[in-house]
Design a protein around this motif. Sequence first.
Motif, PDB file in Angstrom:
ATOM      1  N   ARG A 111     112.790 147.966 -15.929  1.00  0.00           N
ATOM      2  CA  ARG A 111     113.992 147.720 -15.123  1.00  0.00           C
ATOM      3  C   ARG A 111     115.095 148.731 -15.416  1.00  0.00           C
ATOM      4  O   ARG A 111     116.052 148.842 -14.639  1.00  0.00           O
ATOM      5  CB  ARG A 111     114.499 146.296 -15.357  1.00  0.00           C
ATOM      6  N   ASN A 154     115.300 151.817 -12.603  1.00  0.00           N
ATOM      7  CA  ASN A 154     116.145 151.829 -11.414  1.00  0.00           C
ATOM      8  C   ASN A 154     117.500 151.176 -11.699  1.00  0.00           C
ATOM      9  O   ASN A 154     118.152 150.661 -10.804  1.00  0.00           O
ATOM     10  CB  ASN A 154     115.443 151.165 -10.220  1.00  0.00           C
ATOM     11  N   LEU A 158     118.528 148.506 -13.058  1.00  0.00           N
ATOM     12  CA  LEU A 158     118.827 147.076 -13.028  1.00  0.00           C
ATOM     13  C   LEU A 158     119.227 146.611 -14.425  1.00  0.00           C
ATOM     14  O   LEU A 158     119.869 145.581 -14.583  1.00  0.00           O
ATOM     15  CB  LEU A 158     117.613 146.281 -12.532  1.00  0.00           C
ATOM     16  N   ILE A 212     123.070 156.309  -9.595  1.00  0.00           N
ATOM     17  CA  ILE A 212     122.300 155.067  -9.562  1.00  0.00           C
ATOM     18  C   ILE A 212     121.811 154.783  -8.152  1.00  0.00           C
ATOM     19  O   ILE A 212     120.644 154.453  -7.928  1.00  0.00           O
ATOM     20  CB  ILE A 212     123.159 153.900 -10.096  1.00  0.00           C
ATOM     21  N   ASP A 213     122.715 154.933  -7.160  1.00  0.00           N
ATOM     22  CA  ASP A 213     122.299 154.686  -5.778  1.00  0.00           C
ATOM     23  C   ASP A 213     121.220 155.672  -5.352  1.00  0.00           C
ATOM     24  O   ASP A 213     120.279 155.301  -4.642  1.00  0.00           O
ATOM     25  CB  ASP A 213     123.510 154.781  -4.838  1.00  0.00           C
ATOM     26  N   ARG A 266     117.917 154.575  -6.843  1.00  0.00           N
ATOM     27  CA  ARG A 266     117.367 153.367  -6.232  1.00  0.00           C
ATOM     28  C   ARG A 266     116.758 153.645  -4.869  1.00  0.00           C
ATOM     29  O   ARG A 266     115.891 152.905  -4.406  1.00  0.00           O
ATOM     30  CB  ARG A 266     118.468 152.307  -6.109  1.00  0.00           C
ATOM     31  N   ARG A 267     117.215 154.712  -4.215  1.00  0.00           N
ATOM     32  CA  ARG A 267     116.597 155.047  -2.930  1.00  0.00           C
ATOM     33  C   ARG A 267     115.198 155.622  -3.124  1.00  0.00           C
ATOM     34  O   ARG A 267     114.370 155.561  -2.223  1.00  0.00           O
ATOM     35  CB  ARG A 267     117.481 156.041  -2.166  1.00  0.00           C
ATOM     36  N   MET A 281     110.841 148.494  -6.040  1.00  0.00           N
ATOM     37  CA  MET A 281     110.487 147.541  -7.085  1.00  0.00           C
ATOM     38  C   MET A 281     109.920 146.265  -6.473  1.00  0.00           C
ATOM     39  O   MET A 281     110.403 145.768  -5.470  1.00  0.00           O
ATOM     40  CB  MET A 281     111.706 147.192  -7.934  1.00  0.00           C
ATOM     41  N   ALA A 293     117.088 147.307   4.783  1.00  0.00           N
ATOM     42  CA  ALA A 293     117.540 148.451   3.985  1.00  0.00           C
ATOM     43  C   ALA A 293     117.431 149.798   4.723  1.00  0.00           C
ATOM     44  O   ALA A 293     118.382 150.573   4.705  1.00  0.00           O
ATOM     45  CB  ALA A 293     116.777 148.487   2.662  1.00  0.00           C
ATOM     46  N   VAL A 303     120.887 151.512   4.808  1.00  0.00           N
ATOM     47  CA  VAL A 303     121.065 152.553   3.794  1.00  0.00           C
ATOM     48  C   VAL A 303     120.689 153.928   4.340  1.00  0.00           C
ATOM     49  O   VAL A 303     121.422 154.895   4.166  1.00  0.00           O
ATOM     50  CB  VAL A 303     120.225 152.234   2.539  1.00  0.00           C
ATOM     51  N   ARG A 305     108.019 145.625   1.881  1.00  0.00           N
ATOM     52  CA  ARG A 305     109.462 145.839   1.939  1.00  0.00           C
ATOM     53  C   ARG A 305     109.879 147.010   1.057  1.00  0.00           C
ATOM     54  O   ARG A 305     110.690 147.843   1.461  1.00  0.00           O
ATOM     55  CB  ARG A 305     110.201 144.570   1.495  1.00  0.00           C
ATOM     56  N   SER A 306     109.306 147.070  -0.156  1.00  0.00           N
ATOM     57  CA  SER A 306     109.694 148.184  -1.025  1.00  0.00           C
ATOM     58  C   SER A 306     109.178 149.502  -0.463  1.00  0.00           C
ATOM     59  O   SER A 306     109.809 150.541  -0.637  1.00  0.00           O
ATOM     60  CB  SER A 306     109.180 147.950  -2.450  1.00  0.00           C
ATOM     61  N   SER A 351     109.121 150.195   2.656  1.00  0.00           N
ATOM     62  CA  SER A 351     109.878 150.534   3.863  1.00  0.00           C
ATOM     63  C   SER A 351     110.929 151.600   3.583  1.00  0.00           C
ATOM     64  O   SER A 351     111.368 152.290   4.493  1.00  0.00           O
ATOM     65  CB  SER A 351     110.550 149.286   4.433  1.00  0.00           C
ATOM     66  N   MET A 352     111.345 151.743   2.338  1.00  0.00           N
ATOM     67  CA  MET A 352     112.320 152.778   1.995  1.00  0.00           C
ATOM     68  C   MET A 352     111.642 154.095   1.633  1.00  0.00           C
ATOM     69  O   MET A 352     112.295 155.036   1.185  1.00  0.00           O
ATOM     70  CB  MET A 352     113.210 152.311   0.835  1.00  0.00           C
TER      71      MET A 352
END
Lengths: 253, 401
Positions: A58, A61, A63, A85-86, A89-90, A94, A114, A118, A162-163, A165-166
């Motif tokens: 963790r 990214n 967290l 950090i942003d 995370r892109r 996770m 997202a 984003v 979902r993860s 998708s980014m």
Amino acid sequence: MTNPSSSASGAVMIEARGVEKWYPNGFQALRGVDLTVRQGEVVVVMGPSGSGKSTFIRTFNALEDFQKGSIVVDGITLSNDVRNIDAVRREVGMVFQQFNLFPHLTVLENLTLAPVLVRKRPKAEVERQARQLLERVGIHEQADKYPGQLSGGQQQRVAIARSLSMEPRILLFDEPTSALDPEMVQEVLAVMQELAREGMTMVVVTHEVRFARQVAHRVVLMADGQVVEEAPPDQFFTNPQHERSKQFLSQIA
Amino acid sequence: MERSVTPAGWQRLRRELFASRTDGLITLVLLGALLALGGGFLRWALFQAEWAVVRVNSTLFAVGRYPLDQQWRLWLLTALLAAATGLTWGLLRGRSWPRNDQLATVLLAGLALAAPLFLQLSLAIQARWWGITALLLGLRWGAGRWGDRLPQGWRRWLPLQWPLLYLLGMVLISGGLGLMAVRPSDWGGLLLTLVQSSFAILLCFPLGVALALGRRSELPLLRWGSVLYIEFIRGAPLITLLFLGQNILGFVLPGGLAPDRVWRAAWVLTFFAAAYVAEAVRSGLAAVPRGQMEAARALGLPVPQALIHVVLPQALRVALPATVGQFITLLQDTTLLSLIGLLDLLGVARTVMANPAFLGKNAEVYLLLAVLFWCCCAALGLGSRALETRLNPNTLSAARA
């Protein structure tokens, strides 16, 4: 299945050096952990509960924060700088033990939220891509349902989609099958195996020995906030070097 | 069909109310007591009570001392509200008329026919009420029948009519934009009660959400500021704060800047209710698992977007019943305004009862007040329950399927 060792020559995606973390109550969760993950590598992190393995991944990214050491993810040095950090995370996706799907959104909306917010991509295009992802994890006919109407295994596959998708370059899995009923574990592991075959860089915290043997390039054993042993799975499971590893393997066997 | 139901119904009644000899006795005694009470009340309401006190003062109860020649503005506002209600209602329901809608229609029509007759209003005013009711029900019918022909874009923007209508209503009530100004001190009765409570309800909600988020913030200054504010407000009775607001704002703000007495009270109500709403929202926030925020952040959403799109929708749904409960309390708390000399519903009632012509007519007046407040609170409660059903993803998907 043999473990391709050629990946060791890929670009370094995660470089953690001497990471130490204290919780506010003074407990030291990480005591100088090193780890290097190269592009296309699948690294499985094992260890008894409380060994700090979840906390460790963790930090990748942000967290969890850490007090000493350094972590470089895909060329970005993790620091207190919010922009860094942003950015990290892109690039890092996770998957959580408890799925953490958004219960008030449909499956499709979980995937599109997202990228639209984003990445600021057009909604129609994102939806088309989301449906493709759902097809890839085998649940495209559930796109308009809510997460609460799906089984645990289906929910975790949605969470993986979902993860994705980014379009991350690295995927972190935090005990992805621990909250599942036994008969649903395999469908999630199959999706993860497929991802690994396609060359996704993955760090997986799990107790699934079979998955580790078949998919991982390396197995890392953590105990008491330290890396005890790091070896290819064949060697780790058949001929562990350290006393702590032998003890752990005898407990989960 | 009915024949087979009725005996079963009787049997159920018998089983539940007359299962044994003692049960039967208790049922009979309670039934007798209820009949005696209800009969006594009806006898009083129909034969003994003198409703002239309500008839003569109906305008005073409705709008206070609002100038007679400007009251057309309030009629216009009522008509606009009725139109917006009918339109929204019709678009939500479409062509179907569920049992609740039928009941509401009969109630509204009955009220429009009976209430003006009971109040013995002049024919011109009666006709207005009938017109407004016909407008509401007509639009309900029309929007339900032809609403689906509206272009999708129009339908999406239609909810915006409510905030616009609210602003327009404020202008209509207080004047400006070419309309003659009516000072807030001339507003009264139901009008003042509704203006005060709707203003406070609309503003205390965002304020309460901000305070709840502040209380959970990681920034110490924000957190302690919110805690201090919430605990200070919750530790003081509303009436002291109202008096404090009336007196202190005049000292603190120079000359003309201090708001009018009516608006001072409205702001105090707002700030008071915000502290309680904050606690309701905090309980909602606590009900959202930590993993939701983590998942949103891991997807790259910045904190404000994660709050708006992921955490708050879930938290507010949990907090909704408690929040609406707070709104209902707020509506009832407006009666305290009469203690600081404002003519809200209770204030008007007190002046009416002080009039020698209506001496001893307290029961009639208080009953009217109770009925009016009950209607407002029931409307709030029904609205919140409808919202709860719509916000629940499981009933939503069932409706879509």
